[in-house]
Structures are given as structure tokens and as C-alpha cells.
Design a protein around this motif. Structure first.
Motif, PDB file in Angstrom:
ATOM      1  N   MET A 170       0.856  -1.179   0.000  1.00  0.00           N
ATOM      2  CA  MET A 170       0.000   0.000   0.000  1.00  0.00           C
ATOM      3  C   MET A 170       0.895   1.232   0.000  1.00  0.00           C
ATOM      4  SD  MET A 170      -2.977  -1.427   0.020  1.00  0.00           S
ATOM      5  CE  MET A 170      -4.073  -0.071   0.412  1.00  0.00           C
ATOM      6  N   ASN A 171       1.178   1.754  -1.185  1.00  0.00           N
ATOM      7  CA  ASN A 171       2.017   2.943  -1.338  1.00  0.00           C
ATOM      8  C   ASN A 171       1.102   4.129  -1.628  1.00  0.00           C
ATOM      9  OD1 ASN A 171       4.418   1.333  -1.144  1.00  0.00           O
ATOM     10  ND2 ASN A 171       4.075   0.691  -3.252  1.00  0.00           N
ATOM     11  N   THR A 172       0.890   4.966  -0.622  1.00  0.00           N
ATOM     12  CA  THR A 172      -0.136   6.007  -0.726  1.00  0.00           C
ATOM     13  C   THR A 172       0.426   7.392  -0.419  1.00  0.00           C
ATOM     14  OG1 THR A 172      -0.791   5.681   1.591  1.00  0.00           O
ATOM     15  CG2 THR A 172      -1.968   4.401  -0.076  1.00  0.00           C
ATOM     16  N   PHE A 173      -0.222   8.394  -1.005  1.00  0.00           N
ATOM     17  CA  PHE A 173       0.007   9.792  -0.664  1.00  0.00           C
ATOM     18  C   PHE A 173      -1.198  10.273   0.144  1.00  0.00           C
ATOM     19  CE2 PHE A 173       2.909   9.455  -4.228  1.00  0.00           C
ATOM     20  CZ  PHE A 173       3.974  10.251  -3.826  1.00  0.00           C
ATOM     21  N   ALA A 174      -0.927  10.986   1.218  1.00  0.00           N
ATOM     22  CA  ALA A 174      -1.999  11.457   2.090  1.00  0.00           C
ATOM     23  C   ALA A 174      -1.787  12.913   2.463  1.00  0.00           C
ATOM     24  CB  ALA A 174      -2.074  10.604   3.361  1.00  0.00           C
ATOM     25  N   GLY A 175      -2.874  13.676   2.470  1.00  0.00           N
ATOM     26  CA  GLY A 175      -2.849  15.013   3.030  1.00  0.00           C
ATOM     27  C   GLY A 175      -2.977  14.917   4.536  1.00  0.00           C
ATOM     28  N   GLU A 176      -2.090  15.611   5.278  1.00  0.00           N
ATOM     29  CA  GLU A 176      -2.041  15.478   6.725  1.00  0.00           C
ATOM     30  C   GLU A 176      -2.108  16.855   7.396  1.00  0.00           C
ATOM     31  OE1 GLU A 176       0.881  11.525   6.676  1.00  0.00           O
ATOM     32  OE2 GLU A 176       1.718  13.492   7.157  1.00  0.00           O
ATOM     33  N   LEU A 177      -2.706  16.890   8.599  1.00  0.00           N
ATOM     34  CA  LEU A 177      -2.805  18.145   9.346  1.00  0.00           C
ATOM     35  C   LEU A 177      -2.499  17.885  10.825  1.00  0.00           C
ATOM     36  CD1 LEU A 177      -3.390  21.158   9.437  1.00  0.00           C
ATOM     37  CD2 LEU A 177      -5.824  20.618   9.657  1.00  0.00           C
ATOM     38  N   PRO A 178      -1.210  17.732  11.180  1.00  0.00           N
ATOM     39  CA  PRO A 178      -0.864  17.581  12.595  1.00  0.00           C
ATOM     40  C   PRO A 178      -1.145  18.873  13.370  1.00  0.00           C
ATOM     41  CG  PRO A 178       0.924  16.815  11.166  1.00  0.00           C
ATOM     42  CD  PRO A 178      -0.046  17.552  10.296  1.00  0.00           C
ATOM     43  N   PRO A 215      -5.132  14.202  11.889  1.00  0.00           N
ATOM     44  CA  PRO A 215      -6.057  13.630  10.898  1.00  0.00           C
ATOM     45  C   PRO A 215      -5.364  13.590   9.537  1.00  0.00           C
ATOM     46  CG  PRO A 215      -6.640  15.905  11.375  1.00  0.00           C
ATOM     47  CD  PRO A 215      -5.502  15.570  12.282  1.00  0.00           C
ATOM     48  N   SER A 216      -5.679  12.579   8.744  1.00  0.00           N
ATOM     49  CA  SER A 216      -5.085  12.456   7.411  1.00  0.00           C
ATOM     50  C   SER A 216      -6.084  11.844   6.443  1.00  0.00           C
ATOM     51  CB  SER A 216      -3.801  11.607   7.458  1.00  0.00           C
ATOM     52  OG  SER A 216      -4.078  10.300   7.906  1.00  0.00           O
ATOM     53  N   LEU A 217      -5.906  12.170   5.170  1.00  0.00           N
ATOM     54  CA  LEU A 217      -6.810  11.695   4.112  1.00  0.00           C
ATOM     55  C   LEU A 217      -5.974  11.244   2.926  1.00  0.00           C
ATOM     56  CD1 LEU A 217      -9.725  11.386   3.003  1.00  0.00           C
ATOM     57  CD2 LEU A 217      -9.481  13.711   2.094  1.00  0.00           C
ATOM     58  N   VAL A 218      -6.112   9.977   2.539  1.00  0.00           N
ATOM     59  CA  VAL A 218      -5.387   9.445   1.387  1.00  0.00           C
ATOM     60  C   VAL A 218      -5.930  10.083   0.111  1.00  0.00           C
ATOM     61  CG1 VAL A 218      -4.907   7.383   0.019  1.00  0.00           C
ATOM     62  CG2 VAL A 218      -4.821   7.262   2.510  1.00  0.00           C
ATOM     63  N   VAL A 219      -5.032  10.624  -0.705  1.00  0.00           N
ATOM     64  CA  VAL A 219      -5.434  11.303  -1.939  1.00  0.00           C
ATOM     65  C   VAL A 219      -4.937  10.578  -3.188  1.00  0.00           C
ATOM     66  CG1 VAL A 219      -5.600  13.564  -0.855  1.00  0.00           C
ATOM     67  CG2 VAL A 219      -3.404  12.834  -1.795  1.00  0.00           C
ATOM     68  N   GLY A 220      -4.159   9.515  -3.022  1.00  0.00           N
ATOM     69  CA  GLY A 220      -3.682   8.774  -4.178  1.00  0.00           C
ATOM     70  C   GLY A 220      -2.948   7.508  -3.782  1.00  0.00           C
ATOM     71  N   GLY A 221      -3.017   6.487  -4.647  1.00  0.00           N
ATOM     72  CA  GLY A 221      -2.261   5.264  -4.442  1.00  0.00           C
ATOM     73  C   GLY A 221      -3.088   4.056  -4.060  1.00  0.00           C
ATOM     74  N   GLN A 222      -4.349   4.257  -3.673  1.00  0.00           N
ATOM     75  CA  GLN A 222      -5.173   3.120  -3.286  1.00  0.00           C
ATOM     76  C   GLN A 222      -5.684   2.365  -4.512  1.00  0.00           C
ATOM     77  OE1 GLN A 222      -8.155   4.836  -0.678  1.00  0.00           O
ATOM     78  NE2 GLN A 222      -7.061   4.114   1.121  1.00  0.00           N
ATOM     79  N   LYS A 223      -5.777   1.027  -4.370  1.00  0.00           N
ATOM     80  CA  LYS A 223      -6.271   0.177  -5.450  1.00  0.00           C
ATOM     81  C   LYS A 223      -7.620  -0.409  -5.061  1.00  0.00           C
ATOM     82  CE  LYS A 223      -1.568  -1.114  -6.823  1.00  0.00           C
ATOM     83  NZ  LYS A 223      -0.597  -2.236  -7.000  1.00  0.00           N
ATOM     84  N   LYS A 224      -8.500  -0.549  -6.049  1.00  0.00           N
ATOM     85  CA  LYS A 224      -9.839  -1.078  -5.806  1.00  0.00           C
ATOM     86  C   LYS A 224      -9.953  -2.493  -6.355  1.00  0.00           C
ATOM     87  CE  LYS A 224     -11.125   2.923  -4.153  1.00  0.00           C
ATOM     88  NZ  LYS A 224     -11.384   3.105  -2.698  1.00  0.00           N
ATOM     89  N   GLY A 225     -10.817  -3.288  -5.724  1.00  0.00           N
ATOM     90  CA  GLY A 225     -11.066  -4.644  -6.207  1.00  0.00           C
ATOM     91  C   GLY A 225     -10.774  -5.687  -5.148  1.00  0.00           C
ATOM     92  N   SER A 226     -11.446  -6.849  -5.251  1.00  0.00           N
ATOM     93  CA  SER A 226     -11.309  -7.905  -4.252  1.00  0.00           C
ATOM     94  C   SER A 226      -9.924  -8.545  -4.269  1.00  0.00           C
ATOM     95  CB  SER A 226     -12.377  -8.981  -4.490  1.00  0.00           C
ATOM     96  OG  SER A 226     -12.251  -9.525  -5.797  1.00  0.00           O
ATOM     97  N   GLU A 227      -9.154  -8.342  -5.359  1.00  0.00           N
ATOM     98  CA  GLU A 227      -7.808  -8.902  -5.424  1.00  0.00           C
ATOM     99  C   GLU A 227      -6.772  -8.032  -4.712  1.00  0.00           C
ATOM    100  OE1 GLU A 227      -8.310  -6.659  -9.397  1.00  0.00           O
ATOM    101  OE2 GLU A 227      -9.526  -7.631  -7.845  1.00  0.00           O
ATOM    102  N   TYR A 228      -7.229  -6.940  -4.095  1.00  0.00           N
ATOM    103  CA  TYR A 228      -6.340  -6.045  -3.356  1.00  0.00           C
ATOM    104  C   TYR A 228      -6.860  -5.847  -1.936  1.00  0.00           C
ATOM    105  CZ  TYR A 228      -4.751  -4.834  -8.069  1.00  0.00           C
ATOM    106  OH  TYR A 228      -4.289  -4.889  -9.355  1.00  0.00           O
ATOM    107  N   LEU A 229      -5.945  -5.586  -1.042  1.00  0.00           N
ATOM    108  CA  LEU A 229      -6.316  -5.205   0.317  1.00  0.00           C
ATOM    109  C   LEU A 229      -7.011  -3.848   0.283  1.00  0.00           C
ATOM    110  CD1 LEU A 229      -6.072  -5.649   3.422  1.00  0.00           C
ATOM    111  CD2 LEU A 229      -3.886  -4.426   3.299  1.00  0.00           C
TER     112      LEU A 229
END
Length: 252
Positions: free
Chosen positions: A143-151, A174-188
Motif C-alpha cells: 500500500m504505497n499512498t500519498f496522504a494530506g495530513e494536518l498535525p 487527521p489524514s486523508l489518502v489522496v492517491g495510491g489506493q487500489k480497488k477490487g477484491s484482489e487487493y487489500l
């Protein structure tokens, strides 16, 4: 990806990464003490300024803490070779810094930015799942993701000694993933929104034109980001929490 390949080649495990971060922070502290003996006081009164701005660069080690599901417990009864475990990855952070002094000892800091996180779950001896197109065997879900974060953090500063001062810092992120997630049952599958508590320690180092602060901070996700979905990649897990250790280089 290059960062994942580097991790495998150098066998960078979690405890080694933590040790490296601590050594880097201690090394910076020793350099500051040596500098203080040679020079006078830089930026006099800077630590008392009400409002300060800056930016930070960071390198992080991230991993999931997982809780196995009842389906996983049943699966290993018939297949003892089946296992599901987390792996650590390397990432980076880029943040802006806005600091507001609340009192002589306490500072409120907002540190919005973007974080790249590389986490993985390793499945060994996984049974095949033809209905969801999963061949089985040994599989690593990265899971290689980019997230917007606000510490949002509160910083407690010790008394300044010449050109250095230690500090402790803690807060929420709080953080919000903005890219890198994969969809589908073959992925976590994981949720995009996460909420973490953070705490750490750092060292303010005063130079003639700016303040530099190496800081090590631990982040623990308190929300379950696992997203229920069909397939053994998801059914084997009932809870996922994020863990991150970051070495920040702060400039103000």
C-alpha cells in the motif's frame, strides 16, 4: 517502486530504522553542543516571538498493526502454513509549519503537508480463491499512498542554553489518502480517512539566520482503517491501525 526495492535489498527492519533515527538525532545534538562552545548567541530573543513560520522535510518508517479475523483462525486450523503479517516500508513527508506561542514554555503548532507512506501485508501459504481471481501461494500486498495530513501539536520547550533547547511535542493528526489506493477484491482494501495521536522529542538549534530542529515523532492510528470486502486478502483481517516513526528536519 524504487523505495520498496531499496527496502528489500538493504533488509531495513523496523528496529534498525528506529535506531538510525535516534542516532541521527543524537548526532545533531552533539554538533549543536560543539557549536555553542565556539559561537555566541544567535537570533537573541527569537524563542519568544509570538508567531513563527517555516517548513519541514521528513523520512518515515510505517507499518500496519493488524488484528486477525475469526475466518483467519479457522483457515489456519486446516492450513497451518497460512500466515498474515505486516511489513515495514520507507516514505517521506513535506510540511509547512505555523507556530503560535501560548506561554513562555508552550507553543501551538499546525503542520499541514503531504506524506508518502509505504506499508505492506505479507500473505504466506494463502489458499486459492477462484471466485475472486486469487491464485494463492505467497503474496505481498503493498500500500504505497500519498496522504494530506494536518498535525495539530502542543510543544513544550525547555530553557534555552546559548544556541540550543530541547523540547517535547504531542498532539493529533487527521489524514486523508489522496492517491495510491487500489480497488477490487484482489487487493487489500483500507479506508481513506485516518486519525492518529502523535508524540516526540526534538532539539531547537539557533543559527545566525534561521532555527533548525531535528525531531523524532511517533504516530499511532486510533481508528480502524480496514474496509470489509470479499476475498482472503480482506477476510483474514478484522482491524488495521497505522504506526509511523518519522524523523523531521524543521526549518523556521
Amino acid at each position: 517502486m524504487a523505495l520498496t526495492y531499496l527496502r528489500h535489498q538493504l533488509h531495513l527492519h523496523r528496529h534498525k530504522i528506529i535506531g538510525f533515527f535516534l542516532l541521527a538525532l543524537l548526532s545533531s545534538g552533539q554538533q549543536t553542543l560543539a557549536q555553542g562552545k565556539l559561537k555566541g548567541e544567535n537570533l537573541p530573543g527569537y524563542e519568544h516571538k509570538r508567531l513563527r513560520w517555516g517548513f519541514s522535510l521528513g523520512v518515515n518508517a510505517s507499518w500496519y498493526q493488524l488484528e486477525h479475523s475469526e475466518l483467519y483462525v479457522e483457515a489456519i486450523k486446516s492450513n497451518p502454513d497460512f500466515s498474515v503479517n505486516e511489513k515495514t516500508g520507507i516514505g517521506f513527508n513535506v510540511n509547512f509549519i505555523s507556530s503560535y506561542r501560548l506561554s513562555p514554555d508552550f507553543v501551538l503548532r499546525a503542520q499541514p503537508g503531504v506524506g508518502y507512506h509505504s506499508r505492506a501485508i505479507e500473505y504466506k501459504g494463502m489458499p486459492a480463491d477462484d471466485d475472486n481471481g486469487i491464485a494463492g501461494g505467497d503474496v505481498t500486498q503493498e500500500m504505497n499512498t500519498f496522504a494530506g495530513e494536518l498535525p495539530l501539536l502542543v510543544k513544550y520547550e525547555s530553557k534555552r542554553r546559548k544556541n540550543s533547547q530541547m523540547y517535547f511535542i504531542a498532539g493529533v493528526k487527521p489524514s486523508l489518502v489522496v492517491g495510491g489506493q487500489k480497488k477490487g477484491s484482489e487487493y487489500l482494501q483500507v479506508k481513506s480517512l485516518d486519525f492518529a495521536v502523535e508524540y516526540g522529542v526534538g532539539l531547537d538549534m539557533f543559527y545566525p539566520f534561521f532555527k533548525f530542529a531535528p525531531e523524532i515523532r511517533y504516530s499511532r492510528g486510533i481508528s480502524n482503517i480496514h474496509k470489509p470486502s470479499p476475498g482472503m486478502f480482506n477476510n483474514s483481517i478484522q482491524q488495521l491501525n497505522t504506526n509511523t516513526i518519522t524523523l523531521y528536519l524543521n526549518f523556521e
